[in-house]
Design a protein around this motif. Structure first.
Motif, mmCIF file in Angstrom:
data_model
loop_
_atom_site.group_PDB
_atom_site.id
_atom_site.type_symbol
_atom_site.label_atom_id
_atom_site.label_comp_id
_atom_site.label_asym_id
_atom_site.label_seq_id
_atom_site.Cartn_x
_atom_site.Cartn_y
_atom_site.Cartn_z
ATOM 1 N N ALA A 56 -37.267 38.099 52.673
ATOM 2 C CA ALA A 56 -37.764 38.789 51.644
ATOM 3 C C ALA A 56 -38.568 40.098 52.199
ATOM 4 C CB ALA A 56 -38.797 38.129 50.671
ATOM 5 N N ASP A 57 -39.220 40.019 53.585
ATOM 6 C CA ASP A 57 -39.976 41.066 53.918
ATOM 7 C C ASP A 57 -39.086 42.194 54.643
ATOM 8 O OD1 ASP A 57 -42.202 39.580 53.030
ATOM 9 O OD2 ASP A 57 -42.090 38.338 54.870
ATOM 10 N N HIS A 58 -39.090 43.064 53.928
ATOM 11 C CA HIS A 58 -38.474 44.336 54.786
ATOM 12 C C HIS A 58 -39.148 45.607 54.737
ATOM 13 C CE1 HIS A 58 -34.759 42.260 54.891
ATOM 14 N NE2 HIS A 58 -34.838 41.626 53.454
ATOM 15 N N ASP A 59 -40.482 45.340 55.017
ATOM 16 C CA ASP A 59 -41.466 46.343 55.369
ATOM 17 C C ASP A 59 -41.262 46.674 56.905
ATOM 18 O OD1 ASP A 59 -44.266 45.198 56.168
ATOM 19 O OD2 ASP A 59 -43.082 44.108 54.755
ATOM 20 N N LEU A 60 -41.718 47.805 57.191
ATOM 21 C CA LEU A 60 -41.567 48.287 58.623
ATOM 22 C C LEU A 60 -42.145 47.396 59.759
ATOM 23 C CD1 LEU A 60 -39.990 50.840 59.645
ATOM 24 C CD2 LEU A 60 -42.316 51.933 59.958
ATOM 25 N N GLU A 61 -43.466 46.726 59.317
ATOM 26 C CA GLU A 61 -43.989 45.857 60.215
ATOM 27 C C GLU A 61 -43.249 44.502 60.489
ATOM 28 O OE1 GLU A 61 -46.616 46.997 57.971
ATOM 29 O OE2 GLU A 61 -48.489 47.809 59.281
ATOM 30 N N HIS A 62 -42.996 44.120 59.368
ATOM 31 C CA HIS A 62 -42.168 42.605 59.269
ATOM 32 C C HIS A 62 -40.880 42.772 60.215
ATOM 33 C CE1 HIS A 62 -44.853 41.011 56.254
ATOM 34 N NE2 HIS A 62 -44.671 39.989 56.906
ATOM 35 N N ILE A 63 -40.086 44.160 59.654
ATOM 36 C CA ILE A 63 -38.813 44.147 60.646
ATOM 37 C C ILE A 63 -39.178 44.192 61.843
ATOM 38 C CG2 ILE A 63 -37.006 45.531 60.531
ATOM 39 C CD1 ILE A 63 -37.145 46.442 57.813
ATOM 40 N N ALA A 64 -40.121 45.075 62.317
ATOM 41 C CA ALA A 64 -40.499 45.304 63.725
ATOM 42 C C ALA A 64 -40.827 44.004 64.448
ATOM 43 C CB ALA A 64 -41.555 46.221 63.827
ATOM 44 N N LYS A 65 -41.615 43.178 63.748
ATOM 45 C CA LYS A 65 -41.872 41.973 64.325
ATOM 46 C C LYS A 65 -40.715 41.023 64.570
ATOM 47 C CE LYS A 65 -45.377 38.266 63.799
ATOM 48 N NZ LYS A 65 -46.098 37.554 62.729
ATOM 49 N N ARG A 66 -39.892 40.863 63.662
ATOM 50 C CA ARG A 66 -38.749 40.179 63.632
ATOM 51 C C ARG A 66 -37.854 40.466 64.624
ATOM 52 N NH1 ARG A 66 -37.963 39.937 58.226
ATOM 53 N NH2 ARG A 66 -36.611 41.730 57.836
ATOM 54 N N LEU A 67 -37.717 41.867 64.950
ATOM 55 C CA LEU A 67 -36.788 42.577 66.154
ATOM 56 C C LEU A 67 -37.412 42.669 67.347
ATOM 57 C CD1 LEU A 67 -34.805 44.874 63.767
ATOM 58 C CD2 LEU A 67 -33.927 42.665 64.305
ATOM 59 N N GLY A 68 -38.737 42.497 67.380
ATOM 60 C CA GLY A 68 -39.186 42.271 68.619
ATOM 61 C C GLY A 68 -39.747 44.035 68.939
ATOM 62 N N VAL A 69 -39.931 44.834 68.057
ATOM 63 C CA VAL A 69 -40.193 46.244 68.196
ATOM 64 C C VAL A 69 -41.473 46.321 68.338
ATOM 65 C CG1 VAL A 69 -39.954 48.427 67.459
ATOM 66 C CG2 VAL A 69 -37.946 46.829 67.489
ATOM 67 N N LYS A 70 -42.088 47.164 68.917
ATOM 68 C CA LYS A 70 -43.618 47.572 69.141
ATOM 69 C C LYS A 70 -43.912 48.683 68.315
ATOM 70 C CE LYS A 70 -47.149 48.498 72.409
ATOM 71 N NZ LYS A 70 -47.209 49.969 72.638
ATOM 72 N N VAL A 71 -44.905 48.338 67.370
ATOM 73 C CA VAL A 71 -45.340 49.431 66.188
ATOM 74 C C VAL A 71 -46.214 50.338 66.731
ATOM 75 C CG1 VAL A 71 -46.267 49.714 64.086
ATOM 76 C CG2 VAL A 71 -44.872 47.968 64.219
#
Lengths: 725, 124
Positions: free
Chosen positions: A661-676
């Motif tokens: 359900a979470d598709h905000d930038l932070e959640h996606i970044a965390k899921r995909l291993g991207v450093k914000v």
């Protein structure tokens, strides 16, 4: 086929089939027997029931043992062999089979193992060679890239159709928009909103006619097989004048496959030429008019000897005045000329006088043949400009000449103030050198042992704006010496900084010759694969979220993705004056205050530049609908319609992970291993979004979403697409 | 006995007015058009002061100065350099050689007279 299934099958066949066969034979045999014998036979088991059952038991046991023996010796090892051999072949070449089963099978295992070892070592060898070759070519590319980056000239490489494949730092600087280019009265995208960037068109930064002309010229020169195949032209870029050299790139078939543009900034040279021209014109004009009046006055005096005394006096004064004017004109011109036009093109560097003398001593002492000491000097008298190499040789040349002429081999170097100059003295104890001799040396080329300059001593001194004199000794305090008169500079002019070229670990982003094989961007964009399109990933910050009711842009930033790589060097990052107060709640969110935007351009000036920046790319944003709506709302003011294809990382994330359900930038970044990074700054969010987008592409590919059209169609189908702003 | 001034310049049009000026100020005047000629005149007449142009054909002003200064019997001769180029380095080079003063062309009569008077009137 799994193992239990296999076993069951084996047992079934092994037991049932023989039993069936045996049963049929017994049945036929039974059928052929006369009834008396049938009775006799049926009587036997009942007669010897114990023996009969025992025999059947032994038979079954034997059969079972034989089956087990066969199973473990032949069937199971063969099946394992095939699985393990497949493993070696496909995924793990280092795997080896444990020999088992019959001797023949064990032998087979060993052969396969040997074979695998052999193949593995061959493979490793090939891999080493490939790695080496690859790293060599990578190093070469990096050296080339670093070298290009540090060239003082701007360089842009284009393919045959004029698309940029490479540029260096200087080229980017030369074409960078300067603040005064942004004309508030102009709301249309003009040539001054131009960007040098990978995959962009050269026609965007240079007049297309000039480019076409240059390409035509190159092609015609190539056809005629001329020796100079470059084309030259001059362009003006902001306040700079650039001389451009276009050189073709040919492929292995000697076909025209692109061209290199080299940009020389000739602004300063033109200014000097122009200034010299101006000085010359002023001088001739002033001299001519002074000479005219002097001649006219004196001729009048000569022709009319009887003229009235006061009139004669007036003419004489006039003559005197004119000579004063002439003298002044001369002085002024000389001064101006020296100020602007005599800066030599030689590689002179600024150096403190004391450092120079120490440097010279160090260099010269390396050579045998004489003794050299430096006299203790007083505090530095200032800076001088020298080319240390030719200066060293010139000094050694003189010392050698003195040694030859006088037989002396001990010399002292000393600094001494001499009028407006710093004197660098070569001092010795012995006979003096006559000026006559020095004059002869001055015309000789500077040669020391096997080192030779292409210039005479006089020329070397000339381009240093220096001069030499020879002086006899007077007493023990003043020994014979040759003095080099060096002009003093109080402080060095700011010299252009040249940073050391450092080889980057990976190649710089803007360097990618693979782009030579790029398809034209004008092809059917929709059908192109996601990983080969060019993107502008952008983000905006605003005064608030209610953009339909007056909330405005305060910041807009973007990065480009070309060839599935984020080009950090090609950023767009601009604060925007929203023309209204920024609410404190918004400032708290993005950190942008009223003070920060007060001197920034307004959106009508920023968007045209942004329009050029995003030209011919697919726009990507997180929650793109919001940002696109912002751009749309400004359309009436800028006249710019951003009709690029758009992708939204929010939607794409929903496509990739529909169950989450979470598709905000932070959640996606965390899921995909991207450093914000720098969350809630336009640039930081744009970079995070770009990184996320690149990670989403392979996930989408696994789902069968390959092209831009696939991605857009899938986005549309997600629930989020129905949200409206 | 009037003091003697030697004017060394290869440009006659410059020599003419200076010669007149010096005579008017009570000096006896000698003229040389080259370095070689100047050395001859100096050897013969031992002037009190030399107005010496730097750019001369053959032996230049520096060399003439060097020769004068190397010979002790001429140590009392005053030397004023006339430098046309206005190049500062010429002045520096000349002064190190032992010149007493310099005048940069174009000069006014007053410049020359002032320098000559200062050097000759101060000396015995």
């Amino acid at each position: 086929m799994n193992r239990t299934y296999k076993t069951g099958w084996f047992v079934f066949i092994s037991f049932i089939f023989p039993l069936l066969f045996f049963g049929i034979i017994v049945f036929i045999f039974w059928w052929l027997l006369p009834p008396s014998e049938k009775r006799l036979i049926t009587g036997i088991p009942f007669l010897h029931l114990k023996y009969f059952l025992g025999a059947i038991g032994v038979l079954l046991l034997g059969l079972g043992l034989i089956l087990e023996w066969l199973w473990y010796r032949y069937v199971l090892p063969v099946s394992r062999l095939s699985v393990e051999a497949a493993l070696i072949k496909s995924s793990n070449p280092a795997h080896r089979i444990e020999p088992s089963g019959s001797p023949d099978l064990q032998k087979l295992c060993r052969i396969i193992n040997e074979w695998a070892s052999q193949r593995e070592s061959e493979q490793a060898d090939i891999e080493t060679r490939i790695t080496k070759a690859r790293s060599e070519s990578e190093t070469q590319k990096n050296i080339l890239a670093a070298f290009m980056a540090e060239l003082p000239e701007g360089v842009i490489i284009c393919n045959a159709s004029g698309k940029m494949l490479f540029y260096n730092k200087q080229a980017k600087l030369l074409f960078a928009a300067r603040p005064n280019d942004i004309d508030p009265k102009r709301h249309r995208p003009e040539r001054s909103y131009q960007f040098v960037g990978l995959g962009r068109w050269i026609n965007d930064v240079i007049d297309p006619h000039l480019v076409q002309h240059a390409v035509d010229e190159i092609k015609s020169k190539l056809e005629k097989k001329e020796s100079d195949i470059a084309a030259y032209f001059i362009i003006s870029q902001s306040d700079r004048m650039l001389r451009v050299e276009a050189v073709p790139i040919l492929d292995h078939l000697r076909e025209f496959s692109g061209f290199v543009l080299i940009f020389y900034d000739i602004t300063a040279a033109l200014q000097v030429d122009g200034r010299a021209q101006f000085l010359w014109q002023t001088l001739t004009h002033d001299v001519r008019s002074a000479v005219t009046s002097i001649r006219s006055a004196i001729e009048t005096i000569l022709a009319y000897p009887d003229m009235a005394a006061d009139r004669k006096k007036r003419l004489e004064h006039l003559i005197h005045d004119e000579t004063l004017t002439l003298g002044k004109t001369l002085d002024d011109t000389m001064k101006e000329y020296r100020g602007c036009c005599t800066d030599s093109r030689w590689p002179l560097v600024f150096i403190k006088d004391r450092n120079l003398i120490n440097l010279l001593e160090k260099k010269i002492s390396e050579k045998p043949g004489f003794e050299l000491t430096v006299a203790p000097s007083r505090p530095s008298m200032g800076w001088v400009r020298v080319d240390t190499y030719s200066m060293t040789l010139a000094l050694m040349f003189m010392i050698n000449q003195i040694k030859q002429a006088t037989g002396v081999n001990r010399f002292t170097l000393q600094l001494k103030k001499s009028g407006q100059f710093i004197g660098l003295d070569i001092i010795w104890k012995g006979a003096a050198i006559k000026i006559e001799h020095l004059k002869k040396w001055q015309d000789q080329p500077v040669v020391v042992d096997n080192e030779r300059l292409a210039f005479s001593l006089k020329e070397v001194m000339g381009y240093h704006h220096m001069d030499i004199g020879s002086y006899p000794g007077k007493d023990d305090a003043t020994l014979p010496h040759i003095r080099i008169f060096m002009p003093v500079f109080t402080s060095p002019e700011p010299v252009r900084k040249r940073s050391v070229a450092i080889l980057p670990e990976s190649r710089p982003e803007f360097f990618d010759f693979d782009l030579f094989h790029q398809a034209g961007q004008d092809a059917e964009v929709d059908r192109r694969r996601l990983d080969e399109l060019s993107y502008t990933v952008f983000d905006t910050e605003t005064t608030g979220l209610d953009i339909s009711n007056g909330d405005k842009i305060v910041s807009i930033a973007a990065v480009r993705i070309v060839n599935a790589k984020i080009l950090m060097d090609e950023q767009f990052n601009q604060l925007v004056n929203p023309g209204r107060k920024i609410p404190a709640t918004s400032t708290e969110y993005h950190g942008i205050t009223d003070d920060m935007v007060i001197d920034q351009p307004v959106v009508e000036d920023v968007l045209p530049r942004f329009y050029r920046f995003v030209d011919e790319t697919v726009l990507v944003a997180h929650n793109a609908a919001f940002d696109m709506r912002l751009l749309e709302i400004n359309e009436p003011y800028t006249g710019l319609k951003f009709d690029n294809p758009v992708l939204d990382t929010l939607l794409l994330s929903a496509v990739a992970h529909p169950s989450l359900a979470d598709h905000d930038l932070e959640h996606i970044a965390k899921r995909l291993g991207v450093k914000v990074r720098d969350r809630h700054t336009a640039l930081g969010d744009a970079i995070t979004t770009a990184t996320i987008f690149l990670k989403l592409i392979p996930i989408l590919a696994q789902m069968g979403i390959f092209t831009l059209k696939d991605a857009r169609d899938a986005s549309q189908q997600t629930y989020y697409a129905r949200l409206k702003y | 006995m009037p003091k003697t001034v030697l004017i060394v310049d290869d440009e006659p049009n410059i020599v003419v007015p200076i010669e007149f000026l010096m005579e008017q100020n009570g000096y006896s005047v000698l003229v040389a058009g080259s370095g070689e000629e100047a050395l001859e005149v100096i050897a013969k007449h031992n002037p009190d002061l030399v107005l010496l142009d730097i750019m001369l054909p053959g032996i230049d002003g520096y060399e003439v100065c060097e020769i004068i200064r190397l010979d002790p019997k001429w140590k009392n001769i005053k030397i004023i350099f006339l430098t046309a180029k206005g190049r500062d380095v010429d002045v520096a080079k000349g002064m190190v050689l032992g010149a007493d003063a310099y005048v940069i062309k174009p000069f006014s009569n007053a410049d020359i007279i002032e320098n000559v008077k200062k050097l000759l009137d101060d000396s015995p």
